[in-house]
Motif scaffolding. Structure first.
Motif, PDB file in Angstrom:
ATOM      1  N   LEU A  61       0.832  -1.203   0.000  1.00 35.72           N
ATOM      2  CA  LEU A  61       0.000   0.000   0.000  1.00 35.72           C
ATOM      3  C   LEU A  61       0.867   1.253   0.000  1.00 35.72           C
ATOM      4  CD1 LEU A  61      -2.930   1.048   0.138  1.00 35.72           C
ATOM      5  CD2 LEU A  61      -2.728   0.998   2.629  1.00 35.72           C
ATOM      6  N   LEU A  62       1.916   1.249   0.797  1.00 35.44           N
ATOM      7  CA  LEU A  62       2.826   2.395   0.829  1.00 35.44           C
ATOM      8  C   LEU A  62       3.484   2.608  -0.528  1.00 35.44           C
ATOM      9  CD1 LEU A  62       4.554   1.914   4.315  1.00 35.44           C
ATOM     10  CD2 LEU A  62       2.947   3.713   3.663  1.00 35.44           C
ATOM     11  N   GLU A  63       3.865   1.503  -1.177  1.00 39.36           N
ATOM     12  CA  GLU A  63       4.555   1.600  -2.468  1.00 39.36           C
ATOM     13  C   GLU A  63       3.625   2.085  -3.570  1.00 39.36           C
ATOM     14  OE1 GLU A  63       6.090  -2.290  -3.040  1.00 39.36           O
ATOM     15  OE2 GLU A  63       7.773  -2.038  -1.648  1.00 39.36           O
ATOM     16  N   THR A  64       2.392   1.596  -3.582  1.00 45.68           N
ATOM     17  CA  THR A  64       1.490   1.925  -4.692  1.00 45.68           C
ATOM     18  C   THR A  64       0.807   3.278  -4.513  1.00 45.68           C
ATOM     19  OG1 THR A  64      -0.218   0.593  -3.602  1.00 45.68           O
ATOM     20  CG2 THR A  64       1.034  -0.466  -5.355  1.00 45.68           C
ATOM     21  N   LEU A  65       0.454   3.638  -3.277  1.00 41.31           N
ATOM     22  CA  LEU A  65      -0.154   4.951  -3.052  1.00 41.31           C
ATOM     23  C   LEU A  65       0.884   6.065  -3.120  1.00 41.31           C
ATOM     24  CD1 LEU A  65      -2.795   4.470  -0.194  1.00 41.31           C
ATOM     25  CD2 LEU A  65      -3.216   4.912  -2.613  1.00 41.31           C
ATOM     26  N   GLY A  66       2.124   5.752  -2.716  1.00 38.87           N
ATOM     27  CA  GLY A  66       3.180   6.759  -2.757  1.00 38.87           C
ATOM     28  C   GLY A  66       3.060   7.767  -1.629  1.00 38.87           C
ATOM     29  N   ASN A  67       4.025   8.672  -1.559  1.00 39.64           N
ATOM     30  CA  ASN A  67       4.028   9.710  -0.527  1.00 39.64           C
ATOM     31  C   ASN A  67       3.142  10.880  -0.941  1.00 39.64           C
ATOM     32  OD1 ASN A  67       5.897   8.391   1.198  1.00 39.64           O
ATOM     33  ND2 ASN A  67       7.573   9.032  -0.150  1.00 39.64           N
ATOM     34  N   PRO A  68       2.135  11.208  -0.151  1.00 44.48           N
ATOM     35  CA  PRO A  68       1.281  12.360  -0.484  1.00 44.48           C
ATOM     36  C   PRO A  68       2.094  13.648  -0.511  1.00 44.48           C
ATOM     37  CG  PRO A  68       0.290  11.015   1.242  1.00 44.48           C
ATOM     38  CD  PRO A  68       1.688  10.529   1.073  1.00 44.48           C
ATOM     39  N   THR A  69       1.781  14.498  -1.460  1.00 45.11           N
ATOM     40  CA  THR A  69       2.450  15.810  -1.528  1.00 45.11           C
ATOM     41  C   THR A  69       1.494  16.967  -1.268  1.00 45.11           C
ATOM     42  OG1 THR A  69       2.075  15.921  -3.927  1.00 45.11           O
ATOM     43  CG2 THR A  69       4.160  14.952  -3.169  1.00 45.11           C
ATOM     44  N   ARG A  70       0.168  16.718  -1.429  1.00 46.38           N
ATOM     45  CA  ARG A  70      -0.804  17.800  -1.237  1.00 46.38           C
ATOM     46  C   ARG A  70      -1.865  17.463  -0.191  1.00 46.38           C
ATOM     47  NH1 ARG A  70      -0.817  17.006  -6.625  1.00 46.38           N
ATOM     48  NH2 ARG A  70      -3.030  16.422  -6.636  1.00 46.38           N
ATOM     49  N   GLU A  71      -2.495  16.284  -0.342  1.00 48.36           N
ATOM     50  CA  GLU A  71      -3.600  15.974   0.558  1.00 48.36           C
ATOM     51  C   GLU A  71      -3.755  14.469   0.707  1.00 48.36           C
ATOM     52  OE1 GLU A  71      -7.009  17.703  -1.333  1.00 48.36           O
ATOM     53  OE2 GLU A  71      -7.299  15.982  -2.677  1.00 48.36           O
ATOM     54  N   MET A  72      -4.323  14.077   1.830  1.00 48.28           N
ATOM     55  CA  MET A  72      -4.628  12.676   2.075  1.00 48.28           C
ATOM     56  C   MET A  72      -5.884  12.584   2.924  1.00 48.28           C
ATOM     57  SD  MET A  72      -2.296   9.646   3.757  1.00 48.28           S
ATOM     58  CE  MET A  72      -2.913   7.958   3.845  1.00 48.28           C
ATOM     59  N   PHE A  73      -6.854  11.807   2.439  1.00 49.29           N
ATOM     60  CA  PHE A  73      -8.075  11.546   3.184  1.00 49.29           C
ATOM     61  C   PHE A  73      -8.063  10.089   3.641  1.00 49.29           C
ATOM     62  CE2 PHE A  73      -9.260  14.966   0.245  1.00 49.29           C
ATOM     63  CZ  PHE A  73      -9.826  15.882   1.127  1.00 49.29           C
ATOM     64  N   ASN A  85      -4.244 -10.018  10.702  1.00 48.45           N
ATOM     65  CA  ASN A  85      -5.215 -10.495   9.725  1.00 48.45           C
ATOM     66  C   ASN A  85      -4.682 -10.377   8.299  1.00 48.45           C
ATOM     67  OD1 ASN A  85      -6.973 -10.920  11.818  1.00 48.45           O
ATOM     68  ND2 ASN A  85      -8.244  -9.129  11.397  1.00 48.45           N
ATOM     69  N   THR A  86      -5.167 -11.245   7.413  1.00 49.48           N
ATOM     70  CA  THR A  86      -4.889 -11.052   5.992  1.00 49.48           C
ATOM     71  C   THR A  86      -5.926 -10.099   5.419  1.00 49.48           C
ATOM     72  OG1 THR A  86      -6.271 -12.894   5.197  1.00 49.48           O
ATOM     73  CG2 THR A  86      -3.991 -13.406   5.844  1.00 49.48           C
ATOM     74  N   GLU A  87      -5.503  -9.299   4.437  1.00 45.87           N
ATOM     75  CA  GLU A  87      -6.348  -8.239   3.885  1.00 45.87           C
ATOM     76  C   GLU A  87      -6.205  -8.194   2.367  1.00 45.87           C
ATOM     77  OE1 GLU A  87      -8.258  -6.712   5.944  1.00 45.87           O
ATOM     78  OE2 GLU A  87      -7.282  -6.806   7.902  1.00 45.87           O
ATOM     79  N   LEU A  88      -7.125  -7.445   1.723  1.00 49.00           N
ATOM     80  CA  LEU A  88      -7.154  -7.360   0.264  1.00 49.00           C
ATOM     81  C   LEU A  88      -7.801  -6.047  -0.151  1.00 49.00           C
ATOM     82  CD1 LEU A  88      -8.017  -9.907  -2.378  1.00 49.00           C
ATOM     83  CD2 LEU A  88      -9.845  -8.292  -1.888  1.00 49.00           C
ATOM     84  N   GLY A  89      -7.365  -5.490  -1.286  1.00 52.63           N
ATOM     85  CA  GLY A  89      -8.012  -4.273  -1.767  1.00 52.63           C
ATOM     86  C   GLY A  89      -7.488  -3.824  -3.112  1.00 52.63           C
ATOM     87  N   PHE A  90      -8.130  -2.807  -3.670  1.00 54.36           N
ATOM     88  CA  PHE A  90      -7.745  -2.198  -4.940  1.00 54.36           C
ATOM     89  C   PHE A  90      -7.048  -0.868  -4.687  1.00 54.36           C
ATOM     90  CE2 PHE A  90     -11.621  -4.119  -7.360  1.00 54.36           C
ATOM     91  CZ  PHE A  90     -10.896  -5.271  -7.637  1.00 54.36           C
ATOM     92  N   VAL A  91      -5.977  -0.613  -5.421  1.00 54.94           N
ATOM     93  CA  VAL A  91      -5.449   0.743  -5.565  1.00 54.94           C
ATOM     94  C   VAL A  91      -5.854   1.207  -6.960  1.00 54.94           C
ATOM     95  CG1 VAL A  91      -3.410   2.198  -5.713  1.00 54.94           C
ATOM     96  CG2 VAL A  91      -3.546   0.425  -3.949  1.00 54.94           C
ATOM     97  N   ILE A  92      -6.652   2.266  -7.012  1.00 59.46           N
ATOM     98  CA  ILE A  92      -7.228   2.745  -8.265  1.00 59.46           C
ATOM     99  C   ILE A  92      -6.564   4.070  -8.628  1.00 59.46           C
ATOM    100  CG2 ILE A  92      -9.363   3.368  -9.455  1.00 59.46           C
ATOM    101  CD1 ILE A  92     -10.855   1.793  -7.218  1.00 59.46           C
ATOM    102  N   HIS A  93      -5.909   4.115  -9.772  1.00 60.64           N
ATOM    103  CA  HIS A  93      -5.228   5.327 -10.228  1.00 60.64           C
ATOM    104  C   HIS A  93      -6.217   6.140 -11.069  1.00 60.64           C
ATOM    105  CE1 HIS A  93      -1.164   3.836  -9.037  1.00 60.64           C
ATOM    106  NE2 HIS A  93      -1.781   2.670  -9.179  1.00 60.64           N
ATOM    107  N   SER A  94      -7.081   6.852 -10.388  1.00 59.74           N
ATOM    108  CA  SER A  94      -8.143   7.592 -11.067  1.00 59.74           C
ATOM    109  C   SER A  94      -8.360   8.937 -10.391  1.00 59.74           C
ATOM    110  CB  SER A  94      -9.455   6.795 -11.060  1.00 59.74           C
ATOM    111  OG  SER A  94     -10.534   7.604 -11.481  1.00 59.74           O
ATOM    112  N   PRO A  95      -7.924  10.043 -11.009  1.00 60.92           N
ATOM    113  CA  PRO A  95      -8.224  11.363 -10.435  1.00 60.92           C
ATOM    114  C   PRO A  95      -9.717  11.595 -10.249  1.00 60.92           C
ATOM    115  CG  PRO A  95      -6.517  11.548 -12.113  1.00 60.92           C
ATOM    116  CD  PRO A  95      -7.042  10.137 -12.185  1.00 60.92           C
TER     117      PRO A  95
END
Length: 539
Positions: free
Chosen positions: A317-329, A461-471
């Motif tokens: 998750l850290l690798e795919t989302l990357g470091n926020p530069t402006r905002e994070m919700f 726990n094991t977990e699963l999810g999508f990282v969606i690259h969509s502005p």
């Protein structure tokens, strides 16, 4: 006399030790015995849903199509309608499956699909299926259904006894949620199967959130399902559950019929008949956002405590989302950031990133100890500039408990539920309680899945999810957050003396609470004691 008492005490001690040894021996899992011929080899096969999905994906440069399921009723109807559309395969993976109205209706759809020749694989975490042993055993006997239980308990009732005998193993659970139809469409997100996850239609995004997906990412979800299905922690139900007659399946059909006719379930049934989502998908008219979508998940070996950091969803998750530069919700029903995540969020905010977090208030959460792990981080987060919002608590808990009991009587499950299966989930049957797990970064990237920002999701726990690259979708989530969070949650502030205050907004009026809302003296004492115990890693 003293000698006799000594002998009696030794005998009693020996009896207790012998009983514990016998229980531990009984609680050990047997060697897995797989029926390699349960289903014939899986080949690519044509179905209307697959054809429609492939046609829709043409011309989108390898991107996947995403349709968000924010409305709870829609999320339930989509699953029912997709199951009805299945012609070849149904693969379902869930942490919790209740035997209430919605759980009964969906199990009957699974059964009906198998009756018409669909091959069904049902992978369930064994901690979340209380009361369903009989019906799952009966379904497993169907030639087109195979049920496997993840990290199972040998002692079926009470399951809590298993924790006492083998806590290290049984404390690790499969929290993943996925629903795959004809290798063509999938639903991934935060919802389990049960009335509390599908009963709230007025909370939208902030109740829970799933993503319906077609396109290349579906193959990734199938591959991930396969590695969980084949892993050493997934046991054939036939090795764990008591053998029952096939006639038990008729009980499921009868109960599902009663549920459909019951007035309290009418909204679900009406939604099923009126929602055009699957028909629109087949016709190519469903509104989809096309984007690069990555599936991230924990290695199933995490359930055995045998995985390095590269196999953890948190690392990915850290690798795919990357470091926020402006905002994070951050939207997380269970938010226990701990020292490391707290420092990270504080550093972001101090560097100028606009960090906003929405989680549950004490009154809204259904796991009170989680609040103890979160509450001790609030002042540090606020001091660094992080905005904190806490969802208002429900005021209808007694009514919802009554409704849940009614739902259990209608369904095929039990009202006696095991630890961690949402047994206090009456609170979740209202939109004022948060269960979603969503992160948005820089208005460009979005995570939707099962992962909470807490030690249990990170370590156990094991977990699963999508990282969606969509502005488009990321900005949509940010916009909804900014519009609804102040109206649906307390905003926390620091007073001049360093104490917390909770700001409640109604229209243009602000009500400032200087004491934590809806907490009694007993609650404060319980939270205070919990914060001093070394239990944060369990939360």
């Amino acid at each position: 006399m003293r000698a006799r008492r000594t002998v009696a005490a030794l005998a009693a001690t020996g009896s207790i030790l012998a009983t514990l040894w016998a229980l531990r021996a009984f609680n050990r899992l047997p060697p897995r015995e797989l029926d390699e011929d349960a289903f014939p080899p899986r080949h690519d096969s044509v179905s209307p849903l697959r054809t429609a999905a492939e046609d829709a994906a043409k011309g989108h440069d390898g991107h996947s199509g995403i349709h968000l399921l924010a409305d709870a009723n829609d999320a339930f109807a989509a699953r029912i309608l997709l199951a009805r559309q299945a012609k070849r395969h149904l693969d379902l993976q869930y942490y919790i499956w209740h035997g209430d109205r919605t759980g009964t209706l969906l199990l009957e759809e699974v059964h009906s699909a198998a009756e018409r020749g669909v091959q069904v694989r049902l992978l369930l975490d064994d901690n979340g299926i209380s009361g369903l042993d009989t019906i799952l055993s009966a379904l497993d006997r169907h030639p087109n259904i195979e049920v496997r239980l993840f990290n199972p308990f040998r002692i079926r009732f009470p399951k809590a006894a298993g924790f006492a005998l083998d806590f290290g193993r049984l404390n690790r659970r499969m929290h993943n949620k996925s629903f795959i139809v004809d290798d063509a469409a999938t639903i991934v997100g935060g919802r389990n199967i049960g009335d509390e996850y599908f009963g709230a239609g007025d909370g939208g995004l902030f109740a829970d959130l799933d993503a319906l997906a077609i396109g290349p990412v579906v193959a990734s979800v199938i591959a991930d399902f396969d590695r969980y299905w084949d892993c050493s922690s997934s046991y054939p139900a036939s090795q764990i559950l008591p053998l029952v007659s096939e006639a038990q399946r008729r009980k499921l059909t009868r109960r599902a019929s009663l549920v459909e006719k019951d007035p309290s379930a009418r909204q679900f049934v009406e939604r099923i008949t009126s929602l055009p989502i699957v028909q629109s998908l087949l016709e190519g008219t469903l509104e989809l956002t096309w984007a690069e979508v990555e599936l991230i998940s924990d290695d199933p070996a995490k359930a055995c405590g045998d995985v390095d950091s590269d196999g953890l969803l948190a690392t990915q998750l850290l690798e795919t989302l990357g470091n926020p530069t402006r905002e994070m919700f951050v939207v997380a029903g269970y938010f226990v950031p701990g020292d490391t995540v707290t420092r990270s969020l504080c550093d972001m905010a101090s560097s100028g990133v606009a960090v906003s977090v929405l989680t549950n208030s004490f009154a809204a959460t259904d796991v009170k100890l989680v609040h103890a792990g979160y509450a001790q981080t609030r002042k540090e987060l606020l001091q660094s500039g992080v905005r904190l919002f806490e969802m208002y608590g429900t005021t209808h808990a007694s009514t919802s408990r009554k409704e849940r009991r009614r739902g259990s009587r209608l369904g095929i499950g039990s009202t006696l539920r095991g630890s961690g299966t949402g047994s206090t989930a009456a609170l979740r049957s209202h939109a004022s309680t948060l269960h979603a797990k969503t992160f948005s970064v820089d208005g460009e990237r979005l995570f939707i899945g099962s992962f909470n920002l807490d030690p249990r999701s990170i370590e156990l726990n094991t977990e699963l999810g999508f990282v969606i690259h969509s502005p488009d979708l990321a900005k949509q989530v940010g916009s909804v957050f900014e519009r609804l969070a102040p109206a649906a949650a307390y905003e926390l502030r620091l007073q001049e003396d360093g104490r917390l205050s909770w700001v409640e907004r109604h229209d243009d009026e602000e009500i400032v609470h200087t004491e934590e809302p809806n907490m009694t003296l007993g609650d404060h004492l319980m939270i205070g004691v919990a914060q001093r115990l070394p239990i944060q890693w369990l939360l």
